[in-house]
Design an enzyme around this catalytic site. Structure first.
Site, PDB file in Angstrom:
ATOM      1  N   GLU A  84       0.799  -1.219   0.000  1.00  0.00           N
ATOM      2  CA  GLU A  84       0.000   0.000   0.000  1.00  0.00           C
ATOM      3  C   GLU A  84       0.837   1.278   0.000  1.00  0.00           C
ATOM      4  OE1 GLU A  84      -3.153   0.689  -0.166  1.00  0.00           O
ATOM      5  OE2 GLU A  84      -4.049  -1.305  -0.109  1.00  0.00           O
ATOM      6  N   SER A 342     -27.378 -23.775  53.666  1.00  0.00           N
ATOM      7  CA  SER A 342     -26.357 -24.264  54.601  1.00  0.00           C
ATOM      8  C   SER A 342     -24.926 -24.020  54.140  1.00  0.00           C
ATOM      9  CB  SER A 342     -26.556 -25.776  54.817  1.00  0.00           C
ATOM     10  OG  SER A 342     -27.810 -26.046  55.392  1.00  0.00           O
TER      11      SER A 342
END
Length: 770
Positions: A84, A342
């Site tokens: 590019e 519990s």
């Protein structure tokens, strides 16, 4: 003279031009600043290894996966820059030669056919889109110069890496790599790097998931350029050209949705890195989906996995199905307040060990009790009489836990848990009470899992780490010895085996919890490396009849544990702390006694913390003759006499707590254990030479209410016996302690009345009310 002035003016103008140009550029920069900051940016939550978990698109539906230059494969950077913009690192944002070439082509054709754009110019267009006109090109050039003015080359390249279009709603190399290839951009092959480098040129036309032939042709063009420029070798390019366009199944990240939603509020970053293990998270969510069919209607589940070696949260499933509204799938039950049942019991036993109130073999009393208006019972509605602390914890009995909490103090217990990051949520204005230990307060699964790490971290509870940079914080909850003992009990290995017989691999230690009315089922497990938290129930709090921890949550706990064991090597069990030793104690006193001592009615091997042998923990009302150890005076014939009788000698005797009498064999009851009383000089207040009798109703009687009466009144009397009376109706204690009692019965059915005196004599009667 005018010519001289004109020449001088030209020189002044030329000298001032750079300054004026700079001033104009500075003004334009202030008037039209770079649009670098988004108001509502796209965000992504990722696992610790970078795998995306969940994406949150921006207002335009765009998905990004933010990366830095270091996050991207050098192969991609080579392909991108050399294809590019070869001069990216050197030009000032605009390549004059490329611009001149493009301008000539555009002018000669009468339209824009070549952009000549550098990477900086492409970033400028991404930040500030413009029409493809000559005016738009000038605007793009200006923005490119602005970028170079304000940012470094690395910062500009980073913007490109995160803003370049890759088709559809994907922006940035990170999102493209994960969406198309299912992998990190750091691990791209030469072929993949070339394909992704060219894709932003025409993202719609070159999308590899739609146009693989076009994508392959464009890729090959990039590969050839790399070979021609000598960036990659011919051999590398040849192999890459032969590589087919392979794509992962296209899907957006869909893991840990509720966890990801929570993390948005904890971090402002566009990419939020968490401690989750993506592979484990996927397995847990698959397990949840498979488990969905086992759940009752409108029910959900939650799971959390914490690595207790470093406190990192590795898995988090907040609901069974995010998209199932009937199961409230949008509600995260990992951080919702629920009744834990519990699950808190191991904490009170561990704290009581440190306090010197009990040891693992301490005699506790699983008997009916009433404390004010509070009358706890067991899950199975029965009572078991004398029981050790270890057995009480393994069987999750309620009355012994209430007894220990009463001795430790509920307010102190709640404060201790809050201090280590486990707050208990009570109704407004309510104070901690004995119901805490049975689920009488709310808690969060995430907090519970964090607190349970204390059993694997030498008594120190850690704070959950949700992001890798979170500091490792911990606070002491109990001693290392207490934590080791409780963990062994939860693994059902309470017996003090020799060190050579202790398991080399830590077994799964676990505890269940069931809330009142079957609304919540919990299971918390601790293995060699992880703490596992499980919850099932209905998010709206309605009951699920028959749901309890062992049946609903433990099977899921075991499945998660198996997944974890298959993924990591077993870690060795923690060695026994020096503070923990072996010992043998006696019931009912709770302490060691010599062989042959008549006060040792039962011997039990146990672990001891710091060598401590606390005496048997009594209920508050058990004092004096109602206790365990007290003096008696005997005459020369071995009969009990008053202390001031002639030749009386004192002895100490251990007897079982009175409430345990109904569960003891006849030979262990006080009436047998205590020597007979002397008739010539009996103990004070003693008339036990007369047997204990109950009158007022005969055995097998049928009782009826008077016509129109709301209740049947039944006056009863006891005679004989010694000392106070203890009355029980159908196993429930009555508050009366006198010789007589009056029952007020309203319900039909079978009844059993029992009365017991201070020396353990018992009288019972059964009757029916119609």
């Amino acid at each position: 003279m005018p010519r001289l002035l004109t020449k001088r003016g030209c020189w002044i103008t030329l000298a001032a031009a750079p300054f004026l140009l700079f001033l104009a550029a500075w003004g334009a920069d202030k008037l039209w600043p770079l649009p670098l900051h988004e108001v509502n940016p796209a965000r992504v939550v990722v696992a610790q290894d970078g795998t995306p978990l969940w994406r949150f698109a921006d207002a335009d539906g765009i998905w990004r996966y933010p990366v830095t230059i270091e996050d991207v494969s050098p192969r991609y950077l080579e392909a991108l820059i050399n294809y590019e913009d070869r001069w990216f690192w050197k030009h000032p944002g605009v390549n004059p030669f490329s611009v001149a070439r493009a301008a000539w082509q555009d002018l000669t054709s009468g339209r824009v056919i070549s952009g000549g754009s550098t990477l900086t110019m492409q970033v400028a267009r991404l930040l500030d889109p413009h029409p493809k006109t000559f005016g738009g090109k000038i605007r793009q050039l200006w923005r490119a110069l602005q970028l170079e003015w304000h940012l470094s080359k690395r910062e500009i390249l980073t913007l490109y890496l995160n803003r370049a279009p890759f088709g559809g709603t994907l922006q940035g190399i990170g999102a493209a790599s994960w969406a198309y290839l299912g992998k990190s951009p750091a691990n791209l092959s030469y072929s993949e790097a070339a394909m992704l480098a060219v894709l932003p040129q025409a993202p719609s036309r070159l999308r590899p998931d739609r146009w693989p032939e076009r994508a392959e042709a464009a890729r090959n063009k990039v590969l050839e350029r790399m070979a021609v420029q000598g960036v990659w070798s011919r051999e590398q390019v040849k192999e890459s050209r032969e590589e087919p366009i392979w794509l992962a199944p296209r899907q957006m990240p869909q893991l840990a949705p509720l966890f990801s939603r929570m993390m948005l509020g904890k971090s402002k970053s566009d990419k939020i890195t968490t401690t989750l293990d993506a592979g484990l998270q996927r397995r847990l969510e698959e397990l949840a989906q498979n488990w969905k069919g086992r759940l009752p209607p409108r029910s959900s589940l939650a799971m959390i996995v914490v690595d207790h070696t470093d406190m990192r949260v590795r898995g988090w499933v907040g609901s069974v199905d995010l998209n199932d509204d009937s199961r409230f799938g949008h509600v995260d039950m990992v951080n919702s307040i629920r009744s834990p049942g519990s699950v808190l019991k191991p904490f009170v036993y561990g704290l009581a060990l440190d306090e010197g109130l009990i040891h693992p073999a301490s005699l506790l009393q699983d008997v009916p009790r009433r404390t004010g208006d509070y009358r706890p019972g067991n899950f199975d509605s029965g009572f078991h009489g004398p029981i050790s602390m270890s057995e009480a914890l393994v069987r999750s009995l309620n009355l012994p836990a209430v007894q220990v909490l009463e001795a430790y103090g509920p307010k102190r217990f709640a404060a201790k848990l809050r201090n280590v990051g486990l707050p208990l949520y009570l109704p407004n204005g309510a104070a901690p009470n004995l119901s805490l230990i049975l689920g009488g307060a709310g808690a969060k699964l995430e907090d519970m899992a964090a607190a349970y790490t204390a059993f694997a971290r030498h008594g120190k509870a850690g704070k959950l780490r949700l992001q890798p940079d979170d500091p490792l914080l911990e606070r002491p909850l109990m001693s290392s010895g207490a934590a080791w003992i409780i963990r062994r009990i939860m693994a059902d290995e309470a017996q003090p085996l020799p060190d050579s017989a202790l398991p080399r691999v830590a077994p799964l230690a676990w505890k269940t919890g069931t809330s009142y009315g079957y609304r919540d089922a919990w299971a918390i497990g601790v293995n060699a490396r992880y703490v596992i938290g499980i919850w099932t129930g209905r998010p709206d709090g309605t009951p699920v009849v028959g749901q309890f921890g062992f049946a609903s949550a433990v099977p899921l706990l075991n499945q998660v544990n198996n997944i974890l064991l298959s993924r990591s090597a077993n870690l060795p069990e923690d060695p026994r702390p020096n503070s923990v030793t072996r010992g043998v104690i006696c019931w009912p006193g709770g302490q060691s006694l010599p062989e042959g001592d008549g006060n040792c009615r039962r011997r039990l091997a146990t672990w001891l913390l710091d060598g401590s042998q606390p005496p048997t923990l009594l209920l508050p009302e058990q004092e004096g003759i109602n206790g365990i150890r007290f003096p008696i005076w005997l005459d020369e014939n071995g009969k009990r006499v008053a202390a001031d009788c002639p030749q009386a000698r004192q002895e100490m005797i251990n007897v079982w707590p009175l409430p345990l009498e109904p569960w003891l064999p006849a030979s262990e009851r006080r009436a047998v254990r205590l020597p007979p009383a002397s008739t010539s000089c009996p103990p004070y207040g003693h008339d036990a030479q007369l047997p204990l009798q109950l009158t007022g109703v005969r055995d097998g009687a049928i009782i009826k209410r008077l016509p129109g009466a709301a209740e049947a009144t039944l006056p009863l009397q006891s005679s004989g016996g010694a000392g106070e009376r203890w009355w029980f109706l159908n196993g429930e204690p009555l508050t009366e302690r006198g010789r007589n009692v009056t029952l007020h019965l309203t319900d039909k059915g079978d009844y059993q009345l029992l009365v017991m005196d201070d020396v353990g004599q018992i009288a019972t009667v059964k009757f029916v009310m119609q």
